[in-house]
Enzyme design. Structure first.
Site, PDB file in Angstrom:
ATOM      1  CB  SER A  28      66.869 -55.854 -25.395  1.00 43.86           C
ATOM      2  OG  SER A  28      67.386 -56.321 -24.689  1.00 43.86           O
ATOM      3  CE  LYS A  60      66.129 -57.006 -21.492  1.00 43.43           C
ATOM      4  NZ  LYS A  60      67.568 -56.378 -21.815  1.00 43.43           N
ATOM      5  CB  SER A 115      68.885 -52.924 -23.753  1.00 42.93           C
ATOM      6  OG  SER A 115      69.426 -52.604 -25.221  1.00 42.93           O
TER       7      SER A 115
END
Length: 582
Positions: free
Chosen positions: A143, A68, A167
């Site tokens: 996210s 990420k 997330s």
């Protein structure tokens, strides 16, 4: 013979094939990855270490991994989708990234996220929007959405995500993969104080002890897995809620990834304990009890969950006819009763469906879940046939009334001061990132004419932070409710219980649809507040070809139970399904 270079080239080719469609990998490091693959092949060719020794030293030797973008990866951007940070390049690795690289994993690149990791559609003004590999018109979640998307599209094997409100688990659900939120420690020095604690005067000695504790642990990470090296980083009470965890296509990778990422922190868990599912107690809820702030649970999710529950009954090998349903609440869900007589079953189901009605904000009756009864009847009749042929046990339905207030509890706890008085950083300050102050109302006006450098969800969050507040009395009540809910679930699950709960009330929505249902993340967010371990497990695909899934929750430090269930569910339901033609 397959070489490490062959493997890395294959995954690079896959990313090049799918990424123009899904926009998941926002910056690659293909040349460096190939160089590292050559070094792995050379190490293997030298033959200095036998296979067993190499497996022990480098459990992920040559395995492709994605990261990420919010995490530091040397030489890669670390913007978290914030335009002000577009020139920032990481000069080091986050701790978890470093540990995975030391275990032999080869990073292929970094993946997209929502702006400042605070929205559940992964879109920002630097990299644009990511798309769902199962339907390009649907969201990937957030996210850690780019991570979920590239894993779901078979562009990577394992990945790193972070989770403060779902997330990891929402992208894992929307993209049909596994995602684990580890246990977090509930540190007394940073938890907000509830109303009961506020009553009475703290003695001087207690204050001195608390101050000492605060000074001693101020920099200690509350999670089993360290959060260091990501932006934004949690401060104040949010340290208790932010988690770093593994995301992957195959359940068998969850355990070794968690061990590597946690390092010494793994000693807090019980991953070496053998799990016998026959001895596990199972509980479930099909919805949150009817919150007016979130969408009704999609009927296919309910069907998949009920199929899971019955499969678990068959696996455990006890006659469901020996059990009786519990009737502890008017919101008790349907199904925990003997299923020998189909007519009797349907009558009972009809009565329970009626009992599910709640009042909406206009005072009208409505159901907190979407039910097409014929579909439910048909599905349950199939289960009846299965149970009549095999033995099963009761998976107990529970009606935990406080779950209905998940959104309010999460909101209040996230904005609370820690007990040592430390405040959380304002979201508008994060938007400015030590630069010029950001005025969200002004940004909204700029956004309407296409001149803002921020996304609409980020602007809306900034506005709500400024103008939406609960009263002190309600804050205290909701904080107390959060503590009470944790106690209730911990007492229910203890060290041998598993709680099954929807990962999200609807399947992957269309792009921009979350703006019309912004609070659906409450289904995952509540478990960040509670600090419990949760694994999102895929359960196959819907009739429209979108992933189904479920959250498996256990008591504190019982991550081994949720990981064992993930392996079981993968065996029973097939796990990850490649979208389209792989």
């Amino acid at each position: 013979m397959v070489t490490c270079v062959n493997v890395i080239e294959t995954y690079i080719g896959r990313i090049k094939e799918v990424n123009p469609l899904i926009n998941a990998v926002v910056k690659d490091r293909f040349e460096a990855a190939l160089q590292e693959a050559h070094e792995v092949d050379k190490l293997l060719a030298d033959g200095h270490d036998d296979e067993e020794s190499l497996r022990e030293k480098f459990p992920y030797l040559g395995v492709p991994i994605s990261i990420k973008e919010a995490f530091q990866l040397h030489g890669m951007p670390n913007t978290s989708g914030l335009v002000n940070r577009r020139h920032i390049i990481s000069t080091t690795d986050a701790i978890v990234v470093s540990r995975l690289k030391q275990a032999g994993a080869i990073p292929l690149g970094v993946t997209n996220c929502s702006e400042l990791c605070m929205w559940y559609e992964s879109s920002n003004r630097i990299y644009g929007r990511s798309n769902n590999p199962y339907d390009l018109e649907c969201i990937v979640g957030g996210s850690s959405g780019g991570e979920g998307s590239i894993l779901g599209a078979a562009g990577s094997v394992i990945g790193v995500g972070s989770d403060i409100g779902g997330s990891i688990r929402m992208p894992a659900f929307f993209n049909g993969i596994f995602g684990h939120k580890p246990t977090t420690e509930q540190r007394s020095d940073s938890l907000p104080e509830n109303g009961d604690t506020m009553k009475g005067k703290r003695t001087q000695l207690e204050g001195q002890v608390r101050e000492c504790q605060s000074n001693c642990v101020q920099r200690v990470d509350s999670g089993v897995v360290p959060n260091d090296g990501q932006f934004p980083i949690a401060e104040g009470v949010r340290v208790n809620f932010l988690c770093t965890g593994p995301m992957c296509r195959y359940a068998e990778d969850l355990d070794p990834m968690l061990r590597i990422m946690a390092g010494p922190g793994i000693a807090k868990l019980k991953l070496d304990e053998k799990v016998s599912l026959e001895k596990v107690k199972f509980y479930f809820m099909e919805h949150d009890g009817g919150s007016l702030f979130v969408s009704p649970v999609d009927k296919e999710i309910i069907q998949a969950q009920r199929k899971l529950n019955m499969a678990t009954m068959v696996h455990n090998g006890t006659d469901i006819g020996e059990t009786e349903s519990t009737e502890e609440s008017s919101l008790a869900s349907f199904g925990a009763f003997p299923l020998r007589d189909q007519d009797d079953m349907i009558q009972r189901l009809q009565r329970r469906v009626e009992s599910l009605k709640v009042k909406d904000y206009l005072g009208a009756d409505r159901y907190p879940v979407q039910l097409l009864c014929l579909d439910v009847y048909h599905f349950l009749s199939k289960v009846v046939e299965n149970l009549e042929a095999k033995l099963g046990v009761e998976v107990q339905h529970v009606a935990i009334s406080k779950m209905k207030y998940s959104l309010q509890i999460w909101s209040v706890m996230m904005s609370a001061k820690s007990s040592d008085g430390q405040k959380n950083q304002n979201f508008t300050d994060l938007l400015g990132d030590h630069g010029k102050p950001v005025w969200p109302v002004w940004e909204l006006m700029k956004w309407t004419v296409g001149m803002s450098s921020h996304t609409f969800p980020a602007i809306a969050l900034g506005i709500s932070e400024k103008f939406v507040h609960y009263s002190p009395k309600l804050n205290s009540k909701l904080e107390s409710m959060g503590h009470s809910l944790r106690t209730e679930l911990v007492n229910l699950l203890q060290d041998d219980g598993v709680f099954l709960y929807p990962s999200h009330p609807v399947l992957a929505p269309k792009h921009h649809a979350p703006l019309g249902m912004p609070f659906n993340f409450a289904y995952t967010a509540i478990f960040n507040i509670l600090g419990l371990p949760v694994t999102q497990c895929p359960l196959g695909l819907s009739r429209e070809g979108l992933p189904l899934g479920i959250q498996v929750v256990a008591g504190p430090h019982n991550d081994h139970l949720t990981l064992a269930m993930a392996r079981y569910l993968e065996k029973e339901f097939g796990g990850w399904a490649c979208p389209g033609r792989c």
